[in-house]
Design a protein around this motif. Structure first.
Motif, mmCIF file in Angstrom:
data_model
loop_
_atom_site.group_PDB
_atom_site.id
_atom_site.type_symbol
_atom_site.label_atom_id
_atom_site.label_comp_id
_atom_site.label_asym_id
_atom_site.label_seq_id
_atom_site.Cartn_x
_atom_site.Cartn_y
_atom_site.Cartn_z
ATOM 1 N N ALA A 173 46.692 40.355 42.300
ATOM 2 C CA ALA A 173 47.182 40.631 43.761
ATOM 3 C C ALA A 173 46.041 39.848 44.679
ATOM 4 O O ALA A 173 46.756 39.436 45.674
ATOM 5 C CB ALA A 173 46.575 42.050 43.811
ATOM 6 N N GLY A 174 44.971 39.208 44.193
ATOM 7 C CA GLY A 174 44.196 38.463 44.641
ATOM 8 C C GLY A 174 44.722 37.084 45.145
ATOM 9 O O GLY A 174 44.978 36.619 46.213
ATOM 10 N N LEU A 175 45.541 36.598 44.074
ATOM 11 C CA LEU A 175 46.200 35.181 44.072
ATOM 12 C C LEU A 175 47.404 35.192 44.724
ATOM 13 O O LEU A 175 47.598 34.525 45.539
ATOM 14 C CB LEU A 175 46.413 34.849 42.625
ATOM 15 C CG LEU A 175 45.408 34.366 41.780
ATOM 16 C CD1 LEU A 175 45.951 34.184 40.376
ATOM 17 C CD2 LEU A 175 44.617 32.938 42.156
ATOM 18 N N ARG A 176 48.253 36.532 44.829
ATOM 19 C CA ARG A 176 49.367 36.505 45.628
ATOM 20 C C ARG A 176 48.911 36.537 46.966
ATOM 21 O O ARG A 176 50.004 36.074 47.764
ATOM 22 C CB ARG A 176 50.054 37.817 45.226
ATOM 23 C CG ARG A 176 50.634 37.704 43.881
ATOM 24 C CD ARG A 176 52.078 36.922 43.926
ATOM 25 N NE ARG A 176 53.179 37.833 45.002
ATOM 26 C CZ ARG A 176 53.979 38.760 44.333
ATOM 27 N NH1 ARG A 176 54.052 38.594 42.985
ATOM 28 N NH2 ARG A 176 54.765 39.488 45.182
ATOM 29 N N GLU A 201 40.915 29.555 44.878
ATOM 30 C CA GLU A 201 41.629 30.708 44.346
ATOM 31 C C GLU A 201 40.235 31.661 44.088
ATOM 32 O O GLU A 201 40.377 33.007 44.393
ATOM 33 C CB GLU A 201 42.120 30.467 43.036
ATOM 34 C CG GLU A 201 43.356 29.829 43.190
ATOM 35 C CD GLU A 201 44.103 29.300 42.046
ATOM 36 O OE1 GLU A 201 45.395 29.238 41.785
ATOM 37 O OE2 GLU A 201 43.396 29.037 41.033
ATOM 38 N N LEU A 202 39.216 31.282 43.541
ATOM 39 C CA LEU A 202 38.171 32.041 43.424
ATOM 40 C C LEU A 202 37.656 32.790 44.571
ATOM 41 O O LEU A 202 37.292 33.972 44.519
ATOM 42 C CB LEU A 202 36.833 31.285 42.532
ATOM 43 C CG LEU A 202 35.857 32.120 41.683
ATOM 44 C CD1 LEU A 202 36.644 33.034 40.730
ATOM 45 C CD2 LEU A 202 34.772 31.311 41.147
ATOM 46 N N PRO A 203 37.279 32.045 45.581
ATOM 47 C CA PRO A 203 36.871 32.622 46.671
ATOM 48 C C PRO A 203 37.834 33.678 47.428
ATOM 49 O O PRO A 203 37.507 34.686 47.906
ATOM 50 C CB PRO A 203 36.666 31.478 47.687
ATOM 51 C CG PRO A 203 36.531 30.226 47.069
ATOM 52 C CD PRO A 203 37.098 30.243 45.850
ATOM 53 N N LYS A 204 39.064 33.440 47.200
ATOM 54 C CA LYS A 204 40.160 34.560 47.852
ATOM 55 C C LYS A 204 40.074 35.580 46.833
ATOM 56 O O LYS A 204 40.497 36.456 47.515
ATOM 57 C CB LYS A 204 41.398 33.840 47.963
ATOM 58 C CG LYS A 204 41.495 32.576 48.891
ATOM 59 C CD LYS A 204 41.580 33.018 50.269
ATOM 60 C CE LYS A 204 41.632 32.013 51.483
ATOM 61 N NZ LYS A 204 41.272 32.400 52.740
ATOM 62 N N MET A 205 39.650 35.603 45.676
ATOM 63 C CA MET A 205 39.653 36.795 44.655
ATOM 64 C C MET A 205 38.495 37.484 44.797
ATOM 65 O O MET A 205 38.436 38.547 44.167
ATOM 66 C CB MET A 205 40.025 36.256 43.204
ATOM 67 C CG MET A 205 41.347 35.757 43.027
ATOM 68 S SD MET A 205 41.681 35.671 41.181
ATOM 69 C CE MET A 205 40.606 34.223 40.883
#
Lengths: 287, 363
Positions: A173-176, A201-205
């Motif tokens: 969900a975080g990646l999407r 990706e990591l910061p957004k997740m």
């Protein structure tokens, strides 16, 4: 302005008061009540203060169960979080393949806890279970009813199988939620795959992973049904985690006072550790 | 910096080139000269963003070639194309400081540390980001963030062109003007080739040396802002550019006159020869070239319906016969109510046959 005094307003909050009372306050106070008394029978009870707390905190069995619990939660988190993120990264991002993958992935989450325990109890049996047989056929002695290491491997593998999908779904969900422009900008900036993961990706997740860590910590720290079905806390007491120990005390030995004191300590520990986790993760993200 | 040539490019997102209506881009041939500022203008969904993504290599075109200085780059991935692109919404690496953000493209290309430092300092000075360098990028305002996005393109010395995909959409109007000015200054200072996608005509006309107006996957007209404004090659261009757009009055040629509902105009023989039988004709004029009542010139009678204030001027909503026509009037001019006479300056009055420009009435 003149304030009108109208006590009928209390009726408006009455439903909430009742709900909270019956769902939280009364059960909790019952436990508090038991934890400070020594009860011999319906008419024979003595207030003994914090004696049960002292006893529980000094109990070497509880100490060992606590260390086991910490080790279990640590191992499970260390495997499930990275594995869940890897699975999420490998999932197809869109289309029917994505939907199918999510459904298949979510299947373990739909199975009742004691059924999961039963599945693994059979699956890991050294004589007839596929998992147990394969490991034994490889020449490694594996028997979860006799060997503590085998028992731990079985229970950790079971928990990873059961709960990694939750982490994967949260991470997915975080990646999407990351807009395409971020990936496009990264390509224009010449970023490597590792750099894309590390800086986009990591910061957004981060926020979903915070939730995943908290959920998985709390759940794994309270684990009961699955190890109880598979090993019953054995061999010996090698898989006797806190909640199994607690049930042994309260139901097996009927030591209600110590069990009540234990429950309260258990509850406070979970609350405290969750708070610490949350604060640390918030600090990291605020930096 | 480089010259970019787009050679018979066609693109379809579903890969089916046989249906011309399904194409995102239909047969584009364009040359972007080195060091010039271009605006790609058009309504939403006209293919301008597709074009931009094809130039930068984020999207691979279905057929046709993209040449940078004569070399075909069609099969090169984005990171090898030396293109910088700024997106509609600011894209930042949240966990990094402003400085690290600016250094990121150079770090990925493994430049020596002292050169990175020097370039970042240069770009920070150009974009007035100096005081923010040590701050975390995540906490800044939209305008600063967009400046950083732009900065990440500018730090690279090797960029062939900087592409902008409606970069000022999320910026407040008063800061927009400031940023646009800054961009124009940078363009002149550094000799950057800019390709700027926008649907805002004033942005396109003020920023660009040349404007490419697109509609439905085709280039309607490419030229200087003046050309697009004064001599739209297609009625679509006339309607799209200008506010209000150009006036078009359906008409027919009768001998030496163009006749329309409510009046007629002289038709020069040179222009008359270009008209073919069966073509639908429209006479067109910009609202500010319509003049109210000049003596000794031919007049056409119009009805005034409404006067709409525009701040610095008025737009009169007129009827000539059955056609609605807009006329721009200076603030201080006085108009009689009801009927009034208007004149069409021949030099600014254009004739369109089947929606394509064939000439002006001064020919």
């Amino acid at each position: 302005m003149h304030k009108t005094q109208d006590n009928r307003a209390w009726f408006l909050i009455l439903p909430v008061v009742l709900l909270v009372a019956f769902s939280a306050v009364i059960p909790l106070m019952t436990v508090v009540n038991y934890s400070v008394q020594d009860i011999f029978g319906p008419g024979q009870r003595y207030l003994i203060g914090l004696e049960w707390f002292r006893e529980t905190l000094r109990d070497p069995e509880v100490h060992r169960a606590f260390l086991r619990q910490i080790a279990f939660s640590g191992i499970v988190l260390a495997i499930e979080i990275p594995l869940g993120v890897l699975v999420a990264l490998a999932l197809p991002r869109a289309g029917w393949k994505s939907s199918l993958a999510i459904v298949v992935l979510a299947l373990p989450l739909l199975i009742p806890f004691n059924v999961v325990g039963t599945i693994w109890q059979l699956y890991a049996r050294p004589e007839i279970g596929f998992f147990g047989r394969v490991i034994n056929d490889l020449g490694i002695g594996f028997n979860y009813t006799a060997d503590p290491v085998s028992a731990w491997v079985t229970i950790v593998a079971m928990d990873v199988w059961h709960w990694t999908p939750l982490v994967a779904l949260l991470a997915f969900a975080g990646l999407r939620s990351i807009p395409d422009a971020y990936y496009q900008a990264a390509r224009i900036d010449g970023a490597s795959r590792v750099a894309i993961f590390r800086y986009i990706e990591l910061p957004k997740m981060r926020s979903v992973l915070t939730i995943a860590v908290l959920l998985r910590f709390m759940d794994s720290f309270m684990i009961y049904a699955e190890p109880f079905v598979v090993t019953g806390g054995g061999p010996g007491s090698s898989t006797t985690f806190l909640s199994i120990r607690l049930v042994n005390m309260a139901v097996g030995q009927f030591d209600l006072g110590p069990a009540a004191a234990f429950s309260l300590i258990y509850f406070l520990v979970i609350l405290l550790v969750s708070y610490v986790f949350y604060t640390i993760l918030q600090r990291i993200s605020a930096q | 910096m480089a010259q970019i040539v787009i050679d018979s490019l066609r693109h379809s997102y579903d890969g089916n080139l046989s249906d011309p209506n399904g194409l995102a881009l239909k047969q584009i041939d364009l040359t972007w000269e080195d060091g010039r500022a271009y605006a790609l203008l058009g309504p939403s969904g006209c293919g301008k963003s597709s074009m931009l993504n094809i130039i930068s290599g984020l999207v691979r075109q279905s057929t046709g070639r993209i040449l940078f200085d004569g070399t075909d780059v069609s099969d090169l991935p984005t990171e090898k194309r030396n293109i910088a692109q700024v997106f509609q919404f600011p894209v930042l690496y949240d966990t990094m400081t402003v400085e690290q953000n600016l250094a990121f493209p150079l770090k990925n290309r493994r430049l020596p540390a002292d050169e990175i430092r020097r370039r970042v300092a240069d770009v920070a000075e150009m974009l007035e980001l100096g005081p923010l360098l040590k701050k975390r990028a995540a906490g800044l305002g939209a305008a600063e963030k967009q400046k950083i996005s732009l900065g990440r393109g500018l730090v690279r010395s090797d960029v062939a062109a900087v592409l902008f995909d409606e970069p000022l959409t999320v910026i407040d109007p008063h800061v927009k003007f400031e940023l646009r000015r800054k961009l124009k200054l940078l363009h002149e200072e550094l000799g950057l080739t800019l390709i700027y996608v926008t649907h805002d005509q004033s942005e396109a006309l003020t920023l660009a040396d040349e404007v490419v107006l697109m509609a439905e996957g085709e280039v309607m007209q490419a030229g200087t802002p003046e050309e697009l404004y004064e001599r739209p090659s297609h009625t679509f261009v006339g309607n799209f550019i200008g506010s209000p757009g150009m006036n078009f009055i359906p008409c027919r040629a009768e001998g030496e006159r163009l006749v329309f509902s409510g009046g007629s105009l002289p038709l020069p023989p040179a222009l008359s020869r270009k008209i073919e039988r069966g073509q639908s004709l429209k006479v067109a004029i910009r609202p500010q070239h319509l003049r109210h009542c000049q003596p000794r010139t031919e007049q056409i009678t119009a009805q005034l319906v409404e006067l709409l204030p525009r701040g610095d001027s008025y737009v009169a909503d007129l009827r000539i016969g059955e056609t609605a026509v807009a006329m721009r009037i200076p603030d201080d001019a006085e108009l009689p109510s009801g009927e009034l006479g208007v004149t069409f300056a021949p030099k600014h009055t254009l004739l369109y046959a089947d929606d394509r420009l064939i000439g002006d009435l001064d020919a």
